[in-house]
Write a protein that holds these residues in place. Structure first.
Motif, PDB file in Angstrom:
ATOM      1  N   LEU A 119       0.821  -1.213   0.000  1.00 20.51           N
ATOM      2  CA  LEU A 119       0.000   0.000   0.000  1.00 20.51           C
ATOM      3  C   LEU A 119       0.858   1.267   0.000  1.00 20.51           C
ATOM      4  CD1 LEU A 119      -2.919  -1.024   2.404  1.00 20.51           C
ATOM      5  CD2 LEU A 119      -2.924  -0.910  -0.102  1.00 20.51           C
ATOM      6  N   ASP A 120       1.991   1.213   0.711  1.00 22.80           N
ATOM      7  CA  ASP A 120       2.900   2.359   0.668  1.00 22.80           C
ATOM      8  C   ASP A 120       3.503   2.512  -0.726  1.00 22.80           C
ATOM      9  OD1 ASP A 120       4.697   4.450   1.969  1.00 22.80           O
ATOM     10  OD2 ASP A 120       6.178   3.054   1.138  1.00 22.80           O
ATOM     11  N   LEU A 121       3.837   1.384  -1.367  1.00 22.06           N
ATOM     12  CA  LEU A 121       4.353   1.439  -2.734  1.00 22.06           C
ATOM     13  C   LEU A 121       3.318   2.047  -3.682  1.00 22.06           C
ATOM     14  CD1 LEU A 121       6.368  -1.850  -3.348  1.00 22.06           C
ATOM     15  CD2 LEU A 121       7.085   0.463  -3.943  1.00 22.06           C
ATOM     16  N   GLY A 149      11.316   2.047   3.122  1.00 19.50           N
ATOM     17  CA  GLY A 149      12.084   0.826   2.974  1.00 19.50           C
ATOM     18  C   GLY A 149      11.251  -0.415   3.251  1.00 19.50           C
ATOM     19  N   ALA A 150      11.865  -1.562   2.997  1.00 14.35           N
ATOM     20  CA  ALA A 150      11.180  -2.842   3.172  1.00 14.35           C
ATOM     21  C   ALA A 150      11.700  -3.586   4.401  1.00 14.35           C
ATOM     22  CB  ALA A 150      11.360  -3.697   1.919  1.00 14.35           C
ATOM     23  N   ALA A 151      12.201  -2.859   5.388  1.00 16.17           N
ATOM     24  CA  ALA A 151      12.819  -3.518   6.543  1.00 16.17           C
ATOM     25  C   ALA A 151      11.821  -4.402   7.292  1.00 16.17           C
ATOM     26  CB  ALA A 151      13.403  -2.458   7.484  1.00 16.17           C
ATOM     27  N   ALA A 152      10.603  -3.900   7.522  1.00 15.93           N
ATOM     28  CA  ALA A 152       9.603  -4.682   8.259  1.00 15.93           C
ATOM     29  C   ALA A 152       9.214  -5.933   7.478  1.00 15.93           C
ATOM     30  CB  ALA A 152       8.374  -3.827   8.545  1.00 15.93           C
ATOM     31  N   PHE A 153       9.083  -5.781   6.163  1.00 14.88           N
ATOM     32  CA  PHE A 153       8.762  -6.942   5.323  1.00 14.88           C
ATOM     33  C   PHE A 153       9.890  -7.967   5.363  1.00 14.88           C
ATOM     34  CE2 PHE A 153       9.588  -8.784   1.087  1.00 14.88           C
ATOM     35  CZ  PHE A 153       8.501  -9.638   0.983  1.00 14.88           C
ATOM     36  N   GLU A 154      11.122  -7.502   5.230  1.00 18.68           N
ATOM     37  CA  GLU A 154      12.272  -8.413   5.263  1.00 18.68           C
ATOM     38  C   GLU A 154      12.327  -9.165   6.592  1.00 18.68           C
ATOM     39  OE1 GLU A 154      14.526  -9.130   3.020  1.00 18.68           O
ATOM     40  OE2 GLU A 154      14.142  -7.649   1.444  1.00 18.68           O
ATOM     41  N   GLU A 155      12.125  -8.439   7.690  1.00 16.77           N
ATOM     42  CA  GLU A 155      12.159  -9.067   9.011  1.00 16.77           C
ATOM     43  C   GLU A 155      11.059 -10.110   9.150  1.00 16.77           C
ATOM     44  OE1 GLU A 155      11.759  -7.750  13.739  1.00 16.77           O
ATOM     45  OE2 GLU A 155      12.014  -6.230  12.164  1.00 16.77           O
ATOM     46  N   ALA A 156       9.855  -9.782   8.685  1.00 20.47           N
ATOM     47  CA  ALA A 156       8.739 -10.723   8.798  1.00 20.47           C
ATOM     48  C   ALA A 156       8.960 -11.947   7.922  1.00 20.47           C
ATOM     49  CB  ALA A 156       7.433 -10.024   8.416  1.00 20.47           C
ATOM     50  N   LEU A 157       9.493 -11.752   6.719  1.00 26.41           N
ATOM     51  CA  LEU A 157       9.743 -12.888   5.836  1.00 26.41           C
ATOM     52  C   LEU A 157      10.852 -13.770   6.386  1.00 26.41           C
ATOM     53  CD1 LEU A 157       9.163 -14.469   3.313  1.00 26.41           C
ATOM     54  CD2 LEU A 157      10.591 -12.871   2.010  1.00 26.41           C
ATOM     55  N   ASN A 158      11.877 -13.177   6.956  1.00 28.16           N
ATOM     56  CA  ASN A 158      12.943 -13.977   7.575  1.00 28.16           C
ATOM     57  C   ASN A 158      12.401 -14.793   8.747  1.00 28.16           C
ATOM     58  OD1 ASN A 158      14.859 -13.019   5.792  1.00 28.16           O
ATOM     59  ND2 ASN A 158      15.485 -11.319   7.111  1.00 28.16           N
ATOM     60  N   ALA A 159      11.504 -14.189   9.520  1.00 23.89           N
ATOM     61  CA  ALA A 159      10.916 -14.917  10.648  1.00 23.89           C
ATOM     62  C   ALA A 159      10.082 -16.090  10.158  1.00 23.89           C
ATOM     63  CB  ALA A 159      10.051 -13.969  11.482  1.00 23.89           C
ATOM     64  N   PHE A 160       9.312 -15.886   9.095  1.00 25.14           N
ATOM     65  CA  PHE A 160       8.526 -16.989   8.539  1.00 25.14           C
ATOM     66  C   PHE A 160       9.438 -18.086   8.000  1.00 25.14           C
ATOM     67  CE2 PHE A 160       6.962 -18.976   4.638  1.00 25.14           C
ATOM     68  CZ  PHE A 160       5.877 -19.686   5.150  1.00 25.14           C
ATOM     69  N   THR A 161      10.488 -17.705   7.298  1.00 23.61           N
ATOM     70  CA  THR A 161      11.420 -18.694   6.743  1.00 23.61           C
ATOM     71  C   THR A 161      12.055 -19.524   7.854  1.00 23.61           C
ATOM     72  OG1 THR A 161      11.880 -17.222   4.873  1.00 23.61           O
ATOM     73  CG2 THR A 161      13.452 -18.993   5.287  1.00 23.61           C
ATOM     74  N   PHE A 162      12.413 -18.861   8.958  1.00 22.30           N
ATOM     75  CA  PHE A 162      13.002 -19.584  10.101  1.00 22.30           C
ATOM     76  C   PHE A 162      12.010 -20.596  10.673  1.00 22.30           C
ATOM     77  CE2 PHE A 162      13.684 -19.986  14.674  1.00 22.30           C
ATOM     78  CZ  PHE A 162      14.996 -20.421  14.710  1.00 22.30           C
ATOM     79  N   GLU A 163      10.748 -20.182  10.833  1.00 23.18           N
ATOM     80  CA  GLU A 163       9.733 -21.092  11.367  1.00 23.18           C
ATOM     81  C   GLU A 163       9.467 -22.242  10.397  1.00 23.18           C
ATOM     82  OE1 GLU A 163       8.358 -21.173  14.255  1.00 23.18           O
ATOM     83  OE2 GLU A 163       9.230 -19.322  15.042  1.00 23.18           O
ATOM     84  N   LEU A 204      10.856  -3.518  -7.624  1.00 24.49           N
ATOM     85  CA  LEU A 204       9.762  -2.559  -7.711  1.00 24.49           C
ATOM     86  C   LEU A 204      10.044  -1.322  -6.861  1.00 24.49           C
ATOM     87  CD1 LEU A 204       7.001  -1.983  -8.901  1.00 24.49           C
ATOM     88  CD2 LEU A 204       5.964  -3.218  -6.989  1.00 24.49           C
ATOM     89  N   LEU A 205      10.672  -1.515  -5.717  1.00 21.87           N
ATOM     90  CA  LEU A 205      11.081  -0.378  -4.895  1.00 21.87           C
ATOM     91  C   LEU A 205      12.071   0.513  -5.647  1.00 21.87           C
ATOM     92  CD1 LEU A 205      11.495  -2.179  -1.464  1.00 21.87           C
ATOM     93  CD2 LEU A 205      10.023  -0.196  -1.848  1.00 21.87           C
ATOM     94  N   LEU A 206      13.014  -0.105  -6.347  1.00 16.97           N
ATOM     95  CA  LEU A 206      13.997   0.668  -7.116  1.00 16.97           C
ATOM     96  C   LEU A 206      13.330   1.441  -8.240  1.00 16.97           C
ATOM     97  CD1 LEU A 206      16.934  -1.901  -7.362  1.00 16.97           C
ATOM     98  CD2 LEU A 206      16.824   0.143  -5.932  1.00 16.97           C
ATOM     99  N   ARG A 207      12.428   0.777  -8.973  1.00 20.81           N
ATOM    100  CA  ARG A 207      11.735   1.442 -10.088  1.00 20.81           C
ATOM    101  C   ARG A 207      10.891   2.612  -9.588  1.00 20.81           C
ATOM    102  NH1 ARG A 207      14.614  -1.959 -11.682  1.00 20.81           N
ATOM    103  NH2 ARG A 207      15.893  -0.092 -11.602  1.00 20.81           N
ATOM    104  N   THR A 208      10.242   2.417  -8.449  1.00 18.41           N
ATOM    105  CA  THR A 208       9.434   3.487  -7.868  1.00 18.41           C
ATOM    106  C   THR A 208      10.323   4.661  -7.453  1.00 18.41           C
ATOM    107  OG1 THR A 208       7.859   1.847  -7.052  1.00 18.41           O
ATOM    108  CG2 THR A 208       7.739   4.037  -6.086  1.00 18.41           C
ATOM    109  N   GLY A 209      11.492   4.342  -6.893  1.00 18.56           N
ATOM    110  CA  GLY A 209      12.445   5.395  -6.529  1.00 18.56           C
ATOM    111  C   GLY A 209      12.938   6.164  -7.737  1.00 18.56           C
ATOM    112  N   ASP A 210      13.135   5.476  -8.871  1.00 21.66           N
ATOM    113  CA  ASP A 210      13.563   6.165 -10.100  1.00 21.66           C
ATOM    114  C   ASP A 210      12.530   7.192 -10.549  1.00 21.66           C
ATOM    115  OD1 ASP A 210      15.858   4.657 -10.139  1.00 21.66           O
ATOM    116  OD2 ASP A 210      15.115   3.204 -11.613  1.00 21.66           O
ATOM    117  N   LEU A 211      11.260   6.812 -10.507  1.00 14.02           N
ATOM    118  CA  LEU A 211      10.201   7.741 -10.887  1.00 14.02           C
ATOM    119  C   LEU A 211      10.148   8.934  -9.942  1.00 14.02           C
ATOM    120  CD1 LEU A 211       7.261   5.370 -11.892  1.00 14.02           C
ATOM    121  CD2 LEU A 211       8.543   6.897 -13.391  1.00 14.02           C
ATOM    122  N   ALA A 212      10.385   8.667  -8.650  1.00 19.84           N
ATOM    123  CA  ALA A 212      10.362   9.757  -7.671  1.00 19.84           C
ATOM    124  C   ALA A 212      11.500  10.735  -7.924  1.00 19.84           C
ATOM    125  CB  ALA A 212      10.450   9.178  -6.262  1.00 19.84           C
TER     126      ALA A 212
END
Length: 373
Positions: A289-291, A303-317, A355-363
């Motif tokens: 939604l932020d994107l 940034g995607a820090a919260a997403f990265e942290e949550a995905l790493n936690a899921f991968t660990f589980e 997608l984050l990089l492409r969005t940053g380019d447009l910004a």
């Protein structure tokens, strides 16, 4: 731009979105201006310039350029060939006129079938044969007048598109891309809820998938117009193709996640993974939604820090499920579902990063050119 403010206020008053209202203003101004110019030059069939200026006016500058080129090329081909047919093929009787129409239509209809940019050529050729004005002033003069009037309409349409409330194709593309990403957030929510609660949202997919496809097509069409603007040196915005490719890759990732989420997880696995899945769901939805907002406003995304942290936690589980005791208790299909989900989420991570990089380019481009709307 300062003019955008009152356009948006007027649009809110009459219930029309600003982009549509701006297009209506441009179309009206183009038609009125073309009419004024035809009167200034006293053109005999000036209404063609007015019609062309209105036809050429599109939602973006790139779209107007495309329409102008197609209108001009089709009119030129139709006028030249139709003028030759009118000048050298007798058409004084109904039978001879019917034969002349066949001679005038078939080659140009074939050309238009092969190259749609020439779709107005058969129509222009017919006009050269049928109207009394073309017969009164002669085929060559009629052809010259027709090309002159269509050229004038093209020029007026493109100039109005450039200077009257201009809408850049990159902006339209970014808005369509924002719609895609926002719908992707809803799609991801349905998939995670199916994994944890069962297939309760499948009916929503029947409307959500067509909406995503429609938004992707709109973004792709705007990207083509943006490419045309770049080639015409009307903008220094970045190449739009990487953004479109990334949107399609993200779409493919979500399809893979959806396949892995085609059924709920077994109770034992669901109990272990539900907390990390729910956290991943919330983090991913916030990121998407932020994107979407960043694309719509052409600003730098968070940034995607919260997403990265949550995905790493899921991968660990998920990795912890490979204990010998659990593997003896659960069927291999259940572990296959978790492995497929993990693989799809990893691909999703990579493409979200792009997608984050492409969005940053447009910004960055918007920051450098704040008036490009």
């Amino acid at each position: 731009m300062a003019s955008s403010g009152w356009i948006e206020r007027l649009g809110s008053l009459i219930g029309v979105r600003p982009a549509e209202l701006k297009l209506a203003f441009r179309v009206t101004i183009a038609g009125a201006l073309a009419y004024a110019v035809t009167k200034l030059f006293d053109l005999p069939q000036g209404y063609w310039a007015v019609i062309t200026a209105v036809v050429v006016m599109q939602a973006s500058v790139g779209g107007s350029l495309k329409a102008a080129v197609e209108r001009f090329s089709g009119t030129l081909a139709g006028a030249v060939y139709g003028g030759l047919v009118a000048g050298f093929v007798p058409h004084t009787s109904p039978l001879s006129l019917g034969l002349a129409i066949v001679v005038a239509l078939f080659p140009l209809a074939l050309l238009a079938a092969v190259k749609p940019a020439f779709r107005v050529a058969p129509i222009t050729s017919l006009i050269m044969l049928l109207p009394p004005t073309g017969q009164a002033i002669g085929p060559i003069a009629s052809a010259f007048d027709r090309v002159l009037e269509i050229t004038l309409g093209n020029i007026v349409g493109v100039l109005v598109s450039l200077f009257v409330l201009p809408a850049r194709a990159h902006t339209l593309m970014a808005e369509a891309a924002a719609k895609v990403v926002s719908l992707n957030a809803d799609l991801f929510s349905i998939f995670i809820e199916e994994l944890t609660d069962g297939p309760k949202g499948r009916s929503a997919l029947q409307t959500l998938h067509p909406q995503i496809r429609s938004a992707l097509k709109k973004a792709e069409a705007a990207a083509e117009e943006a490419t045309r603007e770049r080639k015409s040196r009307l903008t220094e915005a970045p190449d739009p193709e990487p953004l479109i490719r990334t949107l399609y890759r993200v779409r493919h990732d979500l399809v893979m996640i959806g396949r892995a989420a085609s059924g709920p997880l077994p109770p034992l696995i669901r109990e272990r993974l539900s907390p990390s899945l729910n956290a991943l769901h919330e983090a991913t939805r916030r990121l998407l939604l932020d994107l979407a907002q960043a694309l719509h406003n052409r600003r730098t995304p968070q940034g995607a820090a919260a997403f990265e942290e949550a995905l790493n936690a899921f991968t660990f589980e998920a990795e912890a499920l490979r204990s010998p005791s659990l593997m003896r208790e659960l069927p291999g299909k259940a572990f296959g579902q978790v492995v497929a989900l993990g693989f799809a989420l990893e691909q999703f991570r990579q493409d979200l990063g792009d997608l984050l990089l492409r969005t940053g380019d447009l910004a960055l481009d918007r920051t450098a050119h704040p008036d490009e709307r």
